[in-house]
Design an enzyme around this catalytic site. Sequence first.
Site, PDB file in Angstrom:
ATOM      1  N   LEU A 510      -8.656 -15.026  -1.143  1.00 55.54           N
ATOM      2  CA  LEU A 510      -9.551 -13.875  -1.105  1.00 55.54           C
ATOM      3  C   LEU A 510      -9.583 -13.155  -2.428  1.00 55.54           C
ATOM      4  O   LEU A 510     -10.558 -12.534  -2.788  1.00 55.54           O
ATOM      5  CB  LEU A 510      -9.044 -12.875  -0.067  1.00 55.54           C
ATOM      6  CG  LEU A 510      -9.119 -13.300   1.384  1.00 55.54           C
ATOM      7  CD1 LEU A 510      -8.400 -12.300   2.236  1.00 55.54           C
ATOM      8  CD2 LEU A 510     -10.564 -13.409   1.801  1.00 55.54           C
ATOM      9  N   GLY A 513      -4.141  -9.782  -5.850  1.00 53.56           N
ATOM     10  CA  GLY A 513      -3.669  -8.409  -5.742  1.00 53.56           C
ATOM     11  C   GLY A 513      -2.757  -8.110  -6.898  1.00 53.56           C
ATOM     12  O   GLY A 513      -2.657  -8.883  -7.833  1.00 53.56           O
ATOM     13  N   VAL A 518      -3.959 -13.277  -2.451  1.00 44.92           N
ATOM     14  CA  VAL A 518      -4.054 -13.019  -1.024  1.00 44.92           C
ATOM     15  C   VAL A 518      -4.989 -14.044  -0.421  1.00 44.92           C
ATOM     16  O   VAL A 518      -6.031 -14.367  -0.980  1.00 44.92           O
ATOM     17  CB  VAL A 518      -4.572 -11.600  -0.759  1.00 44.92           C
ATOM     18  CG1 VAL A 518      -4.785 -11.378   0.722  1.00 44.92           C
ATOM     19  CG2 VAL A 518      -3.590 -10.584  -1.305  1.00 44.92           C
ATOM     20  N   ASP A 588       8.189   0.518  10.601  1.00 36.88           N
ATOM     21  CA  ASP A 588       9.580   0.122  10.705  1.00 36.88           C
ATOM     22  C   ASP A 588       9.864  -0.968   9.697  1.00 36.88           C
ATOM     23  O   ASP A 588       9.586  -2.121   9.944  1.00 36.88           O
ATOM     24  CB  ASP A 588       9.887  -0.358  12.105  1.00 36.88           C
ATOM     25  CG  ASP A 588      11.345  -0.735  12.210  1.00 36.88           C
ATOM     26  OD1 ASP A 588      11.721  -1.291  13.222  1.00 36.88           O
ATOM     27  OD2 ASP A 588      12.103  -0.476  11.266  1.00 36.88           O
TER      28      ASP A 588
END
Length: 725
Positions: A510, A513, A518, A588
């Site tokens: 894609l 980055g 990515v 988390d």
Amino acid sequence: MNMIFSNSTSRFGLCLFLLTTSFISAHTNDTIYTSQILRDNHNDTLISSTGAFALGFFSPGSSKNRYVGIWYNNIQDKTVVWVANRDDPLTDRSGVLRVIEPGRLLLLNGATNATIWFTNISSTVHVPLARLLDSGNLVVVDENDESIIIWQSFDYPTNTFLPGMKLGKNFVSGHEVYVSSGKSNDDAATGGFTYRCDPSGYPQTVIKEGDSFRYKAGPWNGIYFSGSQNLVKNTLFSFGVVIDKDEVYYYNHLLNNAVYTRLVLNEIGVGQRLIWSGDQTQSWKPYVVFPVDNCDSYKLCGAHGICSTRTSPDCSCLDKFMPTDPQGWNTGHFSDGCIRRTTLNCEDGDGFLMYSGVKLPDTEGSWYNASMSLQECSVSCAKNCSCTAYASLNISNGESGCLLWFGELVNMREISPGQAIYIRLARSELGSGSRKREIIIVTLPVVAGIVLLGLGLFLYYHVRKNPKQQQEEIDNQRNSGETHDEQKIPMFELSTMINATNGFSADNKLGEGGFGPVFKGLLEGQEIAVKRLSTTSLQGAHEFKNELIDEVKRRILDWPRRFEIINGIARGLTYLHQDSRLRVIHRDLKANVFSFGVLVLEIISGKRNRGLTLANHRHNLLGHAWMLYKEERSVELVDSCLEYSSYLSQVVRSIHVGLLCVQEEIEERPNMSSVVLMLNNDGVLPQPKQPGFFTGRDVLRSETWHTSNTAASANTITISLLQAR
Ligand SMILES: *[C@@H]1O[C@H](CO)[C@@H](O)[C@H](O)[C@H]1NC(C)=O
Ligand SMILES: *[C@@H]1O[C@H](CO)[C@@H](O)[C@H](O)[C@H]1NC(C)=O
Ligand SMILES: *[C@@H]1O[C@H](CO)[C@@H](O)[C@H](O)[C@H]1NC(C)=O
Ligand SMILES: *[C@@H]1O[C@H](CO)[C@@H](O)[C@H](O)[C@H]1NC(C)=O
Ligand SMILES: *[C@@H]1O[C@H](CO)[C@@H](O)[C@H](O)[C@H]1NC(C)=O
Ligand SMILES: *[C@@H]1O[C@H](CO)[C@@H](O)[C@H](O)[C@H]1NC(C)=O
Ligand SMILES: *[C@@H]1O[C@H](CO)[C@@H](O)[C@H](O)[C@H]1NC(C)=O
């Protein structure tokens, strides 16, 4: 036959004979000759050669008005892709369509012979014919040489962009092909919005309402429009931009002729790429929608403002910039945008700061050169004091080309992966540390190690859904029996990521980055984005991978190298955790930390956690490390072939940090940015307790780093997270 002749010279008589004796192939009635007419009151239609499209008269929605249009022949619920007389409807069923010399299409009122609508042509032929092609294109050609196209409906789209069309401008003829919305479902008349490929500056597709821009997809970068990354390379249709001296246009082509896809601009100015789903559902499924959200509104945050849907308000200033009018800004008036905190001083030598993860600014008024390198680009921007930013033009094959901006930078938004842009700043602004709300990644230290992180970031999936849907989905997942914590970070095996991304194929890439490419992937029916952390030097990682399988090569990886790998991964993970776009995994992160701890111990020991078998006990690597730590024999964990005496404290410290990361209690694990600090400073570290999952069996059922032998490519080490099941 549906077609009759309004004239009867001998030539037409021959045609009549052929038609009535049905010697004619099915091709015949995709064509209107000058001798024939298509009549509404006889339900005459043209059908393209393989039956994909039909042309005839219709009434939209509840309207009684009659139009000539083209629709999908095999789709029950009439889907009109083109309308001839959208602004000149017939009010009854007297309409007659014909083609006349020297090549004009004519729509007449059959009762009065009044001309309702006609085509404008710039060239002429002696004997024209009109034919409905299987692409849905209605062409008028010379009967004697059908390659001479006098007119085609693809040059005059209505609200639909079909595969095969060229959306853009021909500089030779001056003709621009663009899509324009209709008024409503019941009224085909030209509405208020247009969708175009704007050739002023570097090409980008835009939506305009009248003369005002409502949306700009950002510049084309060889793979996608910088701000429209949901449109990705796929197996159904290809697309791209052609830029040459004669024309600039955006195209799309079917890769599979059995597929129906269209892009339609609706009456409220929203573009939708739809794909026909021929299964039981028999419906058009949206594939890409634009604009997607508030941040897609053109220039929403003014100059040097950046939009993000994660923050409230959506607008903020680019790092190193501040609101032009702070009071207005605070009350939600963003249009004045932002100014530099420190004014430029070109003579003094300004510098450039890389901002990544952004949609590139509006390229109207930009300058570009496709053959320059980024280095040359940087030089040429630096040389010209009015140049405010530069970026690579084309990232489809590495980075190439040069795009320069002059003046204010507008229409930026946070986007992932996004592209890097280098913005001119006063020298004094460079080199200082990063600030809180910053989306900048100032060239991260190049890591010798490589991490391939199979993190399914459900990004595309989430980007496309509204927050309510997202919440529902999250709730559903939570209710499906899996625990809260497991849900928070989706983790997958490397092989799963390899499958999902087609082996990280270039086709799935894609973009680039801040910390590696990515890839788009498909996992359990969901579109995902996979970020692969990488570095410029893959050599060390390659060696490390081999080290786990090859005793000889293991010696090559000395301690500084291993420490660099550990540090690099820690920084990479810190980046991932702090990369705000990745909010899916944001909550988390300490469970992610656990896996890192296992990896650290693996790198130090040269052994795999699961693979470790020791004669005397059933401990896995964690258990073994813990046992040695308790007995103050930590150094015995170190790979036997490693010469570490000059780095003793660093080695012991790394083991200590590794153990802290694998604590059973999540609260006791440090976060990744603390890990980076702990590794690189001499401060006192907390004492670790017994690690979680320290027997081999337990580890298999819990999460762990898993250094895989399945390499994605010859010179990467591949590390992925093993999903707890
Ligand atoms: C087109 O021509 C074929 C073969 O002559 C015929 O079977 C079919 O009915 C025609 N279709 C229309 C819509 O006229
Ligand atoms: C044309 O189609 C309409 C609606 O299906 C039908 O009512 C009408 O009889 C048809 N006319 C002819 C001439 O076939
Ligand atoms: C319409 O044109 C045709 C052929 O050109 C002619 O035969 C017919 O009389 C005309 N009808 C009217 C109402 O003018
Ligand atoms: C043909 O050109 C005229 C004059 O420019 C214009 O008013 C008309 O809309 C054009 N017709 C079509 C079908 O484009
Ligand atoms: C981008 O680069 C690729 C590969 O070098 C090339 O094929 C393509 O035409 C370029 N696209 C544009 C728009 O320059
Ligand atoms: C584009 O860049 C190349 C390489 O630097 C240079 O040779 C060429 O002249 C440039 N073209 C234009 C139009 O500036
Ligand atoms: C800087 O670039 C602008 C825009 O291309 C150009 O008009 C101007 O002449 C350039 N200035 C210099 C000093 O090269």
